[in-house]
Write a protein that holds these residues in place. Sequence first.
Motif, PDB file in Angstrom:
ATOM      1  N   GLU A  32       0.830  -1.195   0.000  1.00 29.00           N
ATOM      2  CA  GLU A  32       0.000   0.000   0.000  1.00 29.00           C
ATOM      3  C   GLU A  32       0.877   1.262   0.000  1.00 29.00           C
ATOM      4  N   LEU A  33       1.895   1.242   0.846  1.00 34.95           N
ATOM      5  CA  LEU A  33       2.813   2.375   0.939  1.00 34.95           C
ATOM      6  C   LEU A  33       3.527   2.603  -0.380  1.00 34.95           C
ATOM      7  N   ASN A  34       3.942   1.527  -0.975  1.00 37.45           N
ATOM      8  CA  ASN A  34       4.639   1.596  -2.245  1.00 37.45           C
ATOM      9  C   ASN A  34       3.784   2.277  -3.304  1.00 37.45           C
ATOM     10  N   LEU A  35       2.548   1.838  -3.357  1.00 40.57           N
ATOM     11  CA  LEU A  35       1.582   2.407  -4.288  1.00 40.57           C
ATOM     12  C   LEU A  35       1.383   3.883  -4.009  1.00 40.57           C
ATOM     13  N   PHE A  36       1.278   4.188  -2.736  1.00 42.42           N
ATOM     14  CA  PHE A  36       1.068   5.582  -2.332  1.00 42.42           C
ATOM     15  C   PHE A  36       2.237   6.471  -2.745  1.00 42.42           C
ATOM     16  N   LEU A  37       3.445   6.036  -2.438  1.00 44.71           N
ATOM     17  CA  LEU A  37       4.629   6.824  -2.765  1.00 44.71           C
ATOM     18  C   LEU A  37       4.708   7.098  -4.263  1.00 44.71           C
ATOM     19  N   HIS A  38       4.448   6.074  -5.035  1.00 40.90           N
ATOM     20  CA  HIS A  38       4.540   6.248  -6.479  1.00 40.90           C
ATOM     21  C   HIS A  38       3.408   7.115  -7.028  1.00 40.90           C
ATOM     22  N   SER A  39       2.256   7.032  -6.398  1.00 44.78           N
ATOM     23  CA  SER A  39       1.150   7.883  -6.834  1.00 44.78           C
ATOM     24  C   SER A  39       1.429   9.346  -6.535  1.00 44.78           C
ATOM     25  N   VAL A  40       1.978   9.607  -5.364  1.00 45.68           N
ATOM     26  CA  VAL A  40       2.348  10.982  -5.030  1.00 45.68           C
ATOM     27  C   VAL A  40       3.369  11.491  -6.028  1.00 45.68           C
ATOM     28  N   LEU A  83       9.749  14.011  -7.444  1.00 46.86           N
ATOM     29  CA  LEU A  83      10.066  13.770  -6.035  1.00 46.86           C
ATOM     30  C   LEU A  83      11.044  12.627  -5.805  1.00 46.86           C
ATOM     31  N   ILE A  84      10.843  11.548  -6.501  1.00 41.92           N
ATOM     32  CA  ILE A  84      11.665  10.366  -6.236  1.00 41.92           C
ATOM     33  C   ILE A  84      12.855  10.272  -7.196  1.00 41.92           C
TER      34      ILE A  84
END
Lengths: 111, 111
Positions: free
Chosen positions: A94-102, A110-111
Amino acid sequence: MKIDSDLMRGVTPSVILNLLKARKMYGYEMIKVVNERTNNVFQWKEGSLYPCLHKLESSKLIQSEWLTAANGKRRKYYSLTSNGLEVLDAKKAELNLFLHSVNTLFENALI
Amino acid sequence: MKIDSDLMRGVTPSVILNLLKARKMYGYEMIKVVNERTNNVFQWKEGSLYPCLHKLESSKLIQSEWLTAANGKRRKYYSLTSNGLEVLDAKKAELNLFLHSVNTLFENALI
DNA sequence: CATAATACATCGACAGGCTAGGCATTACAA
DNA sequence: TTGTAATGCCTAGCCTGTCGATGTATTATG
């Protein structure tokens, strides 16, 4: 640098579970470790950590035991349950998905 | 996949500011755009977006104007103020730091 | 002609973080 | 030795942002 605490919300349980995947830890220790590892970008406080630990324990994702160290100090150590390990994997995805969506919303700046 | 709404907290204002850096937009449009661009990982709701827009406006980070489209539709368009642009840059730096800190806490397994 | 979609808005409930406080022990410096 | 800081646990109440529900009005569509 200190970060808006609203950003922290939601990641706290995931970070706890991930810490406990490596080894048993006690609350106060988690605070020191997280703050140090992030160079105080995360500034965990007892007032948010302990309630979170209690909630995770009542949800059976972690379990606690009082242990006495060589120097006689009594500490409440937490460890991951098998249920907690599963939830950790889900939260990580879930976090992974979130980070990439942001990052996507910011045109990959950002990344 | 839907994401724990606690993760969303705090990023909403930053995403709004970033959207408005590119062009004027109205609220309902932002919801559609964000949900679509993130494949519904973000699922913005009116109940959280509109209050957030109002708060950003009262903080002078964005400003609004009612415009009437060619088809006669009246929409409240928001745009970035110069103050908002500065805050956006700060929030972007903050977000960047946050994302990398989270990744660090997860042994770089996320990004 | 009815229903869905568009487009704005607000309300109360909920939850998690924060500050502030309390308590007990240990380490250390004056 | 004595007081202060650090360790280590905890809780209570405040604040704030998200949610679902609801309301209104207009336009598009079958």
